[in-house]
Design a protein around this motif. Structure first.
Motif, PDB file in Angstrom:
ATOM      1  N   SER A 133       0.826  -1.207   0.000  1.00 40.34           N
ATOM      2  CA  SER A 133       0.000   0.000   0.000  1.00 40.34           C
ATOM      3  C   SER A 133       0.858   1.253   0.000  1.00 40.34           C
ATOM      4  O   SER A 133       0.511   2.264  -0.639  1.00 40.34           O
ATOM      5  CB  SER A 133      -0.933   0.002   1.216  1.00 40.34           C
ATOM      6  N   LEU A 134       1.977   1.199   0.702  1.00 38.52           N
ATOM      7  CA  LEU A 134       2.900   2.345   0.710  1.00 38.52           C
ATOM      8  C   LEU A 134       3.490   2.561  -0.689  1.00 38.52           C
ATOM      9  O   LEU A 134       3.609   3.702  -1.159  1.00 38.52           O
ATOM     10  CB  LEU A 134       4.026   2.112   1.720  1.00 38.52           C
ATOM     11  N   LYS A 135       3.840   1.467  -1.353  1.00 40.23           N
ATOM     12  CA  LYS A 135       4.367   1.569  -2.720  1.00 40.23           C
ATOM     13  C   LYS A 135       3.304   2.134  -3.651  1.00 40.23           C
ATOM     14  O   LYS A 135       3.587   2.962  -4.522  1.00 40.23           O
ATOM     15  CB  LYS A 135       4.816   0.194  -3.208  1.00 40.23           C
ATOM     16  N   LYS A 136       2.062   1.681  -3.478  1.00 39.06           N
ATOM     17  CA  LYS A 136       0.966   2.162  -4.315  1.00 39.06           C
ATOM     18  C   LYS A 136       0.750   3.665  -4.133  1.00 39.06           C
ATOM     19  O   LYS A 136       0.521   4.399  -5.105  1.00 39.06           O
ATOM     20  CB  LYS A 136      -0.324   1.422  -3.971  1.00 39.06           C
ATOM     21  N   ALA A 137       0.808   4.115  -2.878  1.00 35.50           N
ATOM     22  CA  ALA A 137       0.603   5.534  -2.602  1.00 35.50           C
ATOM     23  C   ALA A 137       1.694   6.374  -3.257  1.00 35.50           C
ATOM     24  O   ALA A 137       1.416   7.430  -3.852  1.00 35.50           O
ATOM     25  CB  ALA A 137       0.588   5.771  -1.090  1.00 35.50           C
ATOM     26  N   ALA A 138       2.945   5.914  -3.149  1.00 37.13           N
ATOM     27  CA  ALA A 138       4.055   6.638  -3.769  1.00 37.13           C
ATOM     28  C   ALA A 138       3.918   6.638  -5.288  1.00 37.13           C
ATOM     29  O   ALA A 138       4.188   7.640  -5.957  1.00 37.13           O
ATOM     30  CB  ALA A 138       5.381   6.012  -3.353  1.00 37.13           C
ATOM     31  N   HIS A 139       3.474   5.511  -5.821  1.00 43.42           N
ATOM     32  CA  HIS A 139       3.316   5.401  -7.265  1.00 43.42           C
ATOM     33  C   HIS A 139       2.171   6.286  -7.761  1.00 43.42           C
ATOM     34  O   HIS A 139       2.248   6.855  -8.856  1.00 43.42           O
ATOM     35  CB  HIS A 139       3.049   3.942  -7.650  1.00 43.42           C
ATOM     36  N   GLN A 140       1.123   6.399  -6.944  1.00 46.58           N
ATOM     37  CA  GLN A 140       0.006   7.263  -7.321  1.00 46.58           C
ATOM     38  C   GLN A 140       0.450   8.713  -7.411  1.00 46.58           C
ATOM     39  O   GLN A 140      -0.005   9.464  -8.280  1.00 46.58           O
ATOM     40  CB  GLN A 140      -1.130   7.108  -6.305  1.00 46.58           C
ATOM     41  N   GLN A 141       1.355   9.096  -6.513  1.00 45.93           N
ATOM     42  CA  GLN A 141       1.896  10.451  -6.574  1.00 45.93           C
ATOM     43  C   GLN A 141       2.660  10.672  -7.874  1.00 45.93           C
ATOM     44  O   GLN A 141       2.591  11.748  -8.492  1.00 45.93           O
ATOM     45  CB  GLN A 141       2.802  10.701  -5.365  1.00 45.93           C
ATOM     46  N   LYS A 142       3.385   9.653  -8.304  1.00 47.84           N
ATOM     47  CA  LYS A 142       4.117   9.728  -9.573  1.00 47.84           C
ATOM     48  C   LYS A 142       3.144   9.898 -10.738  1.00 47.84           C
ATOM     49  O   LYS A 142       3.393  10.697 -11.664  1.00 47.84           O
ATOM     50  CB  LYS A 142       4.963   8.466  -9.757  1.00 47.84           C
ATOM     51  N   ILE A 143       2.031   9.171 -10.699  1.00 46.19           N
ATOM     52  CA  ILE A 143       1.026   9.270 -11.756  1.00 46.19           C
ATOM     53  C   ILE A 143       0.438  10.677 -11.809  1.00 46.19           C
ATOM     54  O   ILE A 143       0.278  11.273 -12.888  1.00 46.19           O
ATOM     55  CB  ILE A 143      -0.089   8.223 -11.535  1.00 46.19           C
ATOM     56  N   LEU A 144       0.115  11.235 -10.651  1.00 46.29           N
ATOM     57  CA  LEU A 144      -0.442  12.591 -10.602  1.00 46.29           C
ATOM     58  C   LEU A 144       0.559  13.607 -11.142  1.00 46.29           C
ATOM     59  O   LEU A 144       0.177  14.570 -11.839  1.00 46.29           O
ATOM     60  CB  LEU A 144      -0.831  12.931  -9.156  1.00 46.29           C
ATOM     61  N   GLN A 145       1.829  13.385 -10.799  1.00 45.33           N
ATOM     62  CA  GLN A 145       2.872  14.289 -11.299  1.00 45.33           C
ATOM     63  C   GLN A 145       2.976  14.224 -12.825  1.00 45.33           C
ATOM     64  O   GLN A 145       3.076  15.253 -13.505  1.00 45.33           O
ATOM     65  CB  GLN A 145       4.218  13.944 -10.657  1.00 45.33           C
ATOM     66  N   LEU A 146       2.937  13.009 -13.375  1.00 48.07           N
ATOM     67  CA  LEU A 146       3.012  12.853 -14.838  1.00 48.07           C
ATOM     68  C   LEU A 146       1.797  13.470 -15.522  1.00 48.07           C
ATOM     69  O   LEU A 146       1.910  14.078 -16.599  1.00 48.07           O
ATOM     70  CB  LEU A 146       3.112  11.362 -15.190  1.00 48.07           C
ATOM     71  N   GLN A 147       0.623  13.302 -14.890  1.00 50.63           N
ATOM     72  CA  GLN A 147      -0.581  13.912 -15.453  1.00 50.63           C
ATOM     73  C   GLN A 147      -0.442  15.434 -15.499  1.00 50.63           C
ATOM     74  O   GLN A 147      -0.838  16.087 -16.479  1.00 50.63           O
ATOM     75  CB  GLN A 147      -1.800  13.519 -14.629  1.00 50.63           C
ATOM     76  N   GLY A 148       0.117  15.982 -14.451  1.00 50.20           N
ATOM     77  CA  GLY A 148       0.336  17.435 -14.412  1.00 50.20           C
ATOM     78  C   GLY A 148       1.304  17.888 -15.490  1.00 50.20           C
ATOM     79  O   GLY A 148       1.069  18.901 -16.173  1.00 50.20           O
ATOM     80  N   GLU A 149       2.405  17.141 -15.636  1.00 47.99           N
ATOM     81  CA  GLU A 149       3.398  17.486 -16.656  1.00 47.99           C
ATOM     82  C   GLU A 149       2.801  17.369 -18.057  1.00 47.99           C
ATOM     83  O   GLU A 149       3.082  18.197 -18.951  1.00 47.99           O
ATOM     84  CB  GLU A 149       4.609  16.561 -16.528  1.00 47.99           C
ATOM     85  N   LEU A 150       1.949  16.357 -18.260  1.00 47.10           N
ATOM     86  CA  LEU A 150       1.310  16.172 -19.561  1.00 47.10           C
ATOM     87  C   LEU A 150       0.397  17.358 -19.891  1.00 47.10           C
ATOM     88  O   LEU A 150       0.412  17.888 -21.017  1.00 47.10           O
ATOM     89  CB  LEU A 150       0.514  14.878 -19.555  1.00 47.10           C
ATOM     90  N   GLU A 151      -0.374  17.792 -18.889  1.00 48.11           N
ATOM     91  CA  GLU A 151      -1.292  18.903 -19.115  1.00 48.11           C
ATOM     92  C   GLU A 151      -0.534  20.189 -19.415  1.00 48.11           C
ATOM     93  O   GLU A 151      -0.944  20.981 -20.288  1.00 48.11           O
ATOM     94  CB  GLU A 151      -2.183  19.076 -17.877  1.00 48.11           C
ATOM     95  N   VAL A 152       0.575  20.398 -18.726  1.00 50.33           N
ATOM     96  CA  VAL A 152       1.389  21.598 -18.981  1.00 50.33           C
ATOM     97  C   VAL A 152       1.943  21.568 -20.406  1.00 50.33           C
ATOM     98  O   VAL A 152       1.907  22.568 -21.144  1.00 50.33           O
ATOM     99  CB  VAL A 152       2.531  21.715 -17.957  1.00 50.33           C
ATOM    100  N   SER A 153       2.454  20.410 -20.809  1.00 48.32           N
ATOM    101  CA  SER A 153       3.019  20.285 -22.156  1.00 48.32           C
ATOM    102  C   SER A 153       1.960  20.532 -23.225  1.00 48.32           C
ATOM    103  O   SER A 153       2.216  21.206 -24.233  1.00 48.32           O
ATOM    104  CB  SER A 153       3.632  18.888 -22.348  1.00 48.32           C
ATOM    105  N   LEU A 154       0.769  20.004 -23.011  1.00 46.72           N
ATOM    106  CA  LEU A 154      -0.309  20.206 -23.975  1.00 46.72           C
ATOM    107  C   LEU A 154      -0.722  21.672 -24.029  1.00 46.72           C
ATOM    108  O   LEU A 154      -1.021  22.212 -25.123  1.00 46.72           O
ATOM    109  CB  LEU A 154      -1.510  19.331 -23.611  1.00 46.72           C
ATOM    110  N   SER A 155      -0.746  22.321 -22.868  1.00 39.60           N
ATOM    111  CA  SER A 155      -1.139  23.741 -22.845  1.00 39.60           C
ATOM    112  C   SER A 155      -0.124  24.619 -23.571  1.00 39.60           C
ATOM    113  O   SER A 155      -0.456  25.702 -24.047  1.00 39.60           O
ATOM    114  CB  SER A 155      -1.300  24.217 -21.395  1.00 39.60           C
ATOM    115  N   GLN A 156       1.116  24.136 -23.645  1.00 44.03           N
ATOM    116  CA  GLN A 156       2.179  24.887 -24.328  1.00 44.03           C
ATOM    117  C   GLN A 156       2.377  24.415 -25.771  1.00 44.03           C
ATOM    118  O   GLN A 156       3.327  24.836 -26.437  1.00 44.03           O
ATOM    119  CB  GLN A 156       3.491  24.738 -23.538  1.00 44.03           C
ATOM    120  N   ASN A 157       1.474  23.510 -26.185  1.00 44.16           N
ATOM    121  CA  ASN A 157       1.576  22.954 -27.547  1.00 44.16           C
ATOM    122  C   ASN A 157       2.909  22.239 -27.798  1.00 44.16           C
ATOM    123  O   ASN A 157       3.371  22.151 -28.937  1.00 44.16           O
ATOM    124  CB  ASN A 157       1.372  24.050 -28.603  1.00 44.16           C
TER     125      ASN A 157
END
Length: 206
Positions: A133-157
């Motif tokens: 569960s601890l690994k899952k929580a840390a991994h979920q944070q990584k997923i949220l971070q990647l989602q954020g980076e993806l949205e920023v990249s898309l907003s900048q074309n």
């Protein structure tokens, strides 16, 4: 040991604290396997509590066999209730209410031991689930971070960078699914060992 006279002028020799009521009464005609069960129960009582089930002089103990019951094992903290119940049944005053043989008593104790071992195994598995569960929580944070980076990249074309983040995100989501599958398998494994543990069902429902 004391010598107890019987109605037919014979005698029983034994240690009062471990004697069954029928032995204490000198009833040779009533002594059978269940008398041995009582003796074993008295021994188990002393092992669990650290004290004999009856106290006093030999003759007062013999009298207590008919009029008193030992101090409840429930007053001694930390004793497993199921094992206390086994001991109490072995020391019932009426032979009919005891285990009918030492084998039956032994099987009850073995069943309890098996149950303890199964629960210990289930708890070991739950510890693995907690670590996962601890690994899952840390991994979920990584997923949220990647989602954020993806949205920023898309907003900048910046589609090239966005494409790279998207691939990383998909790989991370697949890995998270593997974590979820592993957790579910572990929990079902724990259920096999200890289906009575409510914490397993609570974790499955999360």
């Amino acid at each position: 040991p004391v010598i107890v006279p019987t109605p037919d002028q014979r005698y029983i020799v034994g240690t009062p604290v471990y004697m069954s009521p029928e032995q204490a009464a000198g009833r040779l005609d009533l002594i059978d396997d269940r008398s041995d069960v009582y003796c074993l129960g008295a021994t188990l009582y002393q092992l669990l509590s650290g004290k004999p089930p009856y106290h006093g002089s030999d003759w007062s103990i013999l009298a207590d066999k008919f009029h008193k019951t030992p101090v409840s094992l429930g007053t001694f903290r930390g004793l497993p209730q199921e094992l206390c119940d086994i001991c109490n049944k072995a020391m019932e005053k009426r032979r009919e209410d005891r285990y009918q043989s030492a084998r039956e008593l032994g099987q009850a104790i073995q069943n309890w031991l098996d149950g303890v071992q199964r629960e210990e195994k289930a708890q070991e598995i739950l510890s693995q689930v907690a670590q996962l569960s601890l690994k899952k929580a840390a991994h979920q944070q990584k997923i949220l971070q990647l989602q954020g980076e993806l949205e920023v990249s898309l907003s900048q074309n910046d589609f090239h960078t966005a494409w790279a983040y998207w691939h990383q995100l998909q790989a991370s989501k697949e890995e998270q699914e593997q974590f979820n599958l592993k957790e579910e398998q572990l929990l079902h494994g724990a259920l096999i060992y200890a289906p009575q543990l409510s914490s397993i069902y609570e974790k499955l429902l999360e």
